[in-house]
Design an enzyme around this catalytic site. Structure first.
Site, PDB file in Angstrom:
ATOM      1  N   MET A   1     -12.283   4.185  -0.236  1.00 34.78           N
ATOM      2  CA  MET A   1     -12.932   4.385   1.065  1.00 34.78           C
ATOM      3  C   MET A   1     -13.611   5.741   1.015  1.00 34.78           C
ATOM      4  O   MET A   1     -13.219   6.703   1.696  1.00 34.78           O
ATOM      5  CB  MET A   1     -11.876   4.298   2.188  1.00 34.78           C
ATOM      6  CG  MET A   1     -11.396   2.868   2.409  1.00 34.78           C
ATOM      7  SD  MET A   1      -9.821   2.784   3.286  1.00 34.78           S
ATOM      8  CE  MET A   1      -8.698   2.918   1.901  1.00 34.78           C
TER       9      MET A   1
ATOM     10  N   SER B   1       2.665  -0.493   6.224  1.00 33.99           N
ATOM     11  CA  SER B   1       3.792  -0.193   7.112  1.00 33.99           C
ATOM     12  C   SER B   1       4.805  -1.333   7.154  1.00 33.99           C
ATOM     13  O   SER B   1       5.986  -1.090   7.400  1.00 33.99           O
ATOM     14  CB  SER B   1       3.288   0.153   8.514  1.00 33.99           C
ATOM     15  OG  SER B   1       2.325  -0.764   8.941  1.00 33.99           O
TER      16      SER B   1
ATOM     17  N   ASP C   1      -6.435  -6.923   4.075  1.00 32.01           N
ATOM     18  CA  ASP C   1      -5.842  -5.586   4.162  1.00 32.01           C
ATOM     19  C   ASP C   1      -5.927  -5.067   5.591  1.00 32.01           C
ATOM     20  O   ASP C   1      -7.024  -4.893   6.132  1.00 32.01           O
ATOM     21  CB  ASP C   1      -6.620  -4.660   3.203  1.00 32.01           C
ATOM     22  CG  ASP C   1      -6.081  -3.243   3.172  1.00 32.01           C
ATOM     23  OD1 ASP C   1      -5.026  -2.977   3.765  1.00 32.01           O
ATOM     24  OD2 ASP C   1      -6.744  -2.403   2.521  1.00 32.01           O
ATOM     25  N   GLY C   2      -4.750  -4.801   6.169  1.00 33.35           N
ATOM     26  CA  GLY C   2      -4.696  -4.155   7.474  1.00 33.35           C
ATOM     27  C   GLY C   2      -3.904  -4.959   8.483  1.00 33.35           C
ATOM     28  O   GLY C   2      -4.269  -6.087   8.810  1.00 33.35           O
TER      29      GLY C   2
ATOM     30  N   HIS D   1      -8.423   1.001  -3.763  1.00 33.23           N
ATOM     31  CA  HIS D   1      -9.353   0.711  -2.665  1.00 33.23           C
ATOM     32  C   HIS D   1     -10.058   2.013  -2.311  1.00 33.23           C
ATOM     33  O   HIS D   1      -9.447   2.913  -1.742  1.00 33.23           O
ATOM     34  CB  HIS D   1      -8.526   0.154  -1.496  1.00 33.23           C
ATOM     35  CG  HIS D   1      -9.300  -0.122  -0.256  1.00 33.23           C
ATOM     36  ND1 HIS D   1      -8.685  -0.393   0.952  1.00 33.23           N
ATOM     37  CD2 HIS D   1     -10.637  -0.183  -0.001  1.00 33.23           C
ATOM     38  CE1 HIS D   1      -9.604  -0.606   1.881  1.00 33.23           C
ATOM     39  NE2 HIS D   1     -10.796  -0.475   1.331  1.00 33.23           N
TER      40      HIS D   1
ATOM     41  N   HIS E   1      -1.196  -1.162  -4.174  1.00 34.49           N
ATOM     42  CA  HIS E   1      -2.498  -0.919  -3.542  1.00 34.49           C
ATOM     43  C   HIS E   1      -2.620   0.577  -3.258  1.00 34.49           C
ATOM     44  O   HIS E   1      -1.726   1.170  -2.650  1.00 34.49           O
ATOM     45  CB  HIS E   1      -2.587  -1.744  -2.257  1.00 34.49           C
ATOM     46  CG  HIS E   1      -3.895  -1.674  -1.548  1.00 34.49           C
ATOM     47  ND1 HIS E   1      -5.004  -2.411  -1.929  1.00 34.49           N
ATOM     48  CD2 HIS E   1      -4.281  -0.958  -0.468  1.00 34.49           C
ATOM     49  CE1 HIS E   1      -6.013  -2.169  -1.107  1.00 34.49           C
ATOM     50  NE2 HIS E   1      -5.599  -1.278  -0.205  1.00 34.49           N
TER      51      HIS E   1
ATOM     52  N   MET F   1      -9.150   7.868   0.515  1.00 34.59           N
ATOM     53  CA  MET F   1      -9.998   8.153   1.686  1.00 34.59           C
ATOM     54  C   MET F   1     -10.538   9.572   1.589  1.00 34.59           C
ATOM     55  O   MET F   1      -9.786  10.500   1.273  1.00 34.59           O
ATOM     56  CB  MET F   1      -9.175   8.023   2.967  1.00 34.59           C
ATOM     57  CG  MET F   1      -8.481   6.685   3.114  1.00 34.59           C
ATOM     58  SD  MET F   1      -7.468   6.674   4.609  1.00 34.59           S
ATOM     59  CE  MET F   1      -6.746   5.038   4.502  1.00 34.59           C
TER      60      MET F   1
ATOM     61  N   SER G   1       0.841  -1.195   0.000  1.00 36.61           N
ATOM     62  CA  SER G   1       0.000   0.000   0.000  1.00 36.61           C
ATOM     63  C   SER G   1       0.871   1.237   0.000  1.00 36.61           C
ATOM     64  O   SER G   1       1.679   1.447   0.922  1.00 36.61           O
ATOM     65  CB  SER G   1      -0.892   0.018   1.240  1.00 36.61           C
ATOM     66  OG  SER G   1      -1.456   1.316   1.373  1.00 36.61           O
TER      67      SER G   1
ATOM     68  N   MET H   1     -11.316  -6.700   5.215  1.00 30.41           N
ATOM     69  CA  MET H   1     -10.583  -5.704   6.003  1.00 30.41           C
ATOM     70  C   MET H   1     -10.240  -6.299   7.365  1.00 30.41           C
ATOM     71  O   MET H   1     -11.122  -6.764   8.085  1.00 30.41           O
ATOM     72  CB  MET H   1     -11.419  -4.436   6.205  1.00 30.41           C
ATOM     73  CG  MET H   1     -11.580  -3.560   4.971  1.00 30.41           C
ATOM     74  SD  MET H   1     -10.025  -3.076   4.188  1.00 30.41           S
ATOM     75  CE  MET H   1      -9.206  -2.161   5.521  1.00 30.41           C
TER      76      MET H   1
ATOM     77  N   GLY I   1      -9.056   3.408   7.372  1.00 31.39           N
ATOM     78  CA  GLY I   1      -8.824   4.824   7.653  1.00 31.39           C
ATOM     79  C   GLY I   1      -7.365   5.164   7.913  1.00 31.39           C
ATOM     80  O   GLY I   1      -6.941   6.279   7.632  1.00 31.39           O
ATOM     81  N   PHE I   2      -6.629   4.210   8.442  1.00 30.87           N
ATOM     82  CA  PHE I   2      -5.245   4.513   8.815  1.00 30.87           C
ATOM     83  C   PHE I   2      -4.343   3.309   8.575  1.00 30.87           C
ATOM     84  O   PHE I   2      -4.778   2.164   8.781  1.00 30.87           O
ATOM     85  CB  PHE I   2      -5.163   4.899  10.303  1.00 30.87           C
ATOM     86  CG  PHE I   2      -6.036   6.072  10.651  1.00 30.87           C
ATOM     87  CD1 PHE I   2      -5.581   7.371  10.455  1.00 30.87           C
ATOM     88  CD2 PHE I   2      -7.319   5.871  11.126  1.00 30.87           C
ATOM     89  CE1 PHE I   2      -6.407   8.463  10.747  1.00 30.87           C
ATOM     90  CE2 PHE I   2      -8.153   6.953  11.420  1.00 30.87           C
ATOM     91  CZ  PHE I   2      -7.685   8.247  11.233  1.00 30.87           C
ATOM     92  N   GLY I   3      -3.102   3.591   8.198  1.00 33.52           N
ATOM     93  CA  GLY I   3      -2.101   2.544   8.149  1.00 33.52           C
ATOM     94  C   GLY I   3      -1.561   2.290   9.553  1.00 33.52           C
ATOM     95  O   GLY I   3      -1.835   3.050  10.487  1.00 33.52           O
ATOM     96  N   GLY I   4      -0.823   1.202   9.694  1.00 24.22           N
ATOM     97  CA  GLY I   4      -0.104   0.952  10.939  1.00 24.22           C
ATOM     98  C   GLY I   4      -0.946   0.471  12.107  1.00 24.22           C
ATOM     99  O   GLY I   4      -0.492   0.507  13.244  1.00 24.22           O
TER     100      GLY I   4
HETATM  101  C1  DX5 Z   1      -6.371   1.014   5.809  1.00 22.64           C
HETATM  102  C2  DX5 Z   1      -5.916   0.805   4.388  1.00 22.64           C
HETATM  103  C3  DX5 Z   1      -4.781  -0.129   4.275  1.00 22.64           C
HETATM  104  C4  DX5 Z   1      -3.511   0.367   4.932  1.00 22.64           C
HETATM  105  C5  DX5 Z   1      -2.747  -0.828   5.358  1.00 22.64           C
HETATM  106  O1  DX5 Z   1      -7.539   1.764   5.789  1.00 22.64           O
HETATM  107  O2  DX5 Z   1      -6.972   0.276   3.603  1.00 22.64           O
HETATM  108  O3  DX5 Z   1      -4.534  -0.500   2.930  1.00 22.64           O
HETATM  109  O4  DX5 Z   1      -2.712   1.145   4.085  1.00 22.64           O
HETATM  110  O5  DX5 Z   1      -1.675  -0.392   6.132  1.00 22.64           O
HETATM  111  P1  DX5 Z   1      -0.957  -1.384   7.155  1.00 22.64           P
HETATM  112  O6  DX5 Z   1      -0.443  -2.538   6.365  1.00 22.64           O
HETATM  113  O7  DX5 Z   1       0.096  -0.526   7.750  1.00 22.64           O
HETATM  114  O8  DX5 Z   1      -2.008  -1.832   8.146  1.00 22.64           O
HETATM  115 ZN    ZN Z   2      -6.509  -0.580   1.585  1.00 25.86          ZN
END
Ligand code: DX5
Ligand code: ZN
Length: 229
Positions: A74, A204, A181-182, A72, A39, A43, A16, A143, A148-151
């Site tokens: 969102m 991440s 994903d996630g 993706h 990916h 958002m 991503s 999911m 909404g957020f990475g990490g």
């Molecule tokens: C979250 C995203 C993911 C995100 C994954 O809303 O859809 O694609 O970038 O990040 P990691 O792998 O850090 O959880």
């Molecule tokens: Zn995603």
């Protein structure tokens, strides 16, 4: 892998770019050149609490890389923007069942645009919500964090959801990609694949302090464990 074909190896990786350094987008895409897909997390600050990026970044990524652009969405009412994202370079478009009143229509629209159609749902949404379109999609995304957020941390109950959808797809004889994903890391990648996923998104875990190539290598090594048996 280029945009010409869906990947054929057993478990694909889709880094991503949400976690990459956007000041160096071109180089960050080069660094994942050996991955299967890129990916692209869009958002809107309404469907999810965060705003990431939109059409101009996708189109820049498209110019910088031949990778399959796995977008993706969102965003609320994604049907308003499907054509725009297709025109900006998406190869696949994934929509959330919670984001539209007309998931069936949205999936059909993606197919009419000639793109791979994906459907997804939040961790709190009953899996049954994807059933009506299961036979029509090229990809189902489970999911494993709240979008909404990475990490964020992988939600362990997601594994059972992957197993259930794996069974449904197999019963249908569907070759759809089953993506997760996630919170995917080297520590859980093998378990996610064993549950039946065929494509792992990782942000991440790929774009870490030592660079995307090292991140990808760690995930591949984790996936290789147990493959010989
Ligand atoms: C979250 C995203 C993911 C995100 C994954 O809303 O859809 O694609 O970038 O990040 P990691 O792998 O850090 O959880
Ligand atoms: Zn995603």
């Amino acid at each position: 892998m280029t945009a010409d074909a869906l990947p054929s190896r057993s478990v694909q990786l889709a880094p991503s770019i949400l976690s990459c350094d956007f000041a160096r987008l071109g180089e960050e895409l080069q660094a994942i050149g050996s991955a299967d897909w890129a990916h692209v997390d869009v958002m809107d600050g309404a469907f999810v609490p965060n705003i990431s990026f939109g059409l101009p970044i996708l189109s820049a990524a498209r110019r910088a890389s031949p990778l399959f652009m796995d977008v993706h969405l969102m965003i609320e009412s994604p049907e308003r923007y499907l054509k725009a994202f297709a025109d900006a370079g998406a190869d696949g478009l994934t929509v959330h069942v919670e984001s539209t009143k007309h998931i069936h229509r949205a999936v059909q629209q993606i197919r009419e645009l000639g793109k791979k159609a994906g459907v997804t749902l939040n961790p709190g949404t009953p899996l049954d919500a994807v059933k009506p379109v299961l036979a029509d999609v090229d990809l189902v995304l489970i999911m494993s964090v709240n979008p909404g957020f990475g990490g964020q941390k992988f939600i362990p109950e997601s594994l059972e959801r992957v197993r259930t959808v794996r069974r449904w797809l197999d019963e249908l004889g569907s070759a759809a990609v089953l993506q997760v994903d996630g919170g995917v890391t080297p520590a859980n990648a093998r378990a996610v694949a064993d549950a039946g996923a065929t494509c792992l998104v990782a942000g991440s875990a790929v774009y870490g302090p030592d660079g995307a190539q090292a991140g990808l290598r760690r995930l591949r090594e984790a996936l290789a464990v147990g493959e010989e048996t």
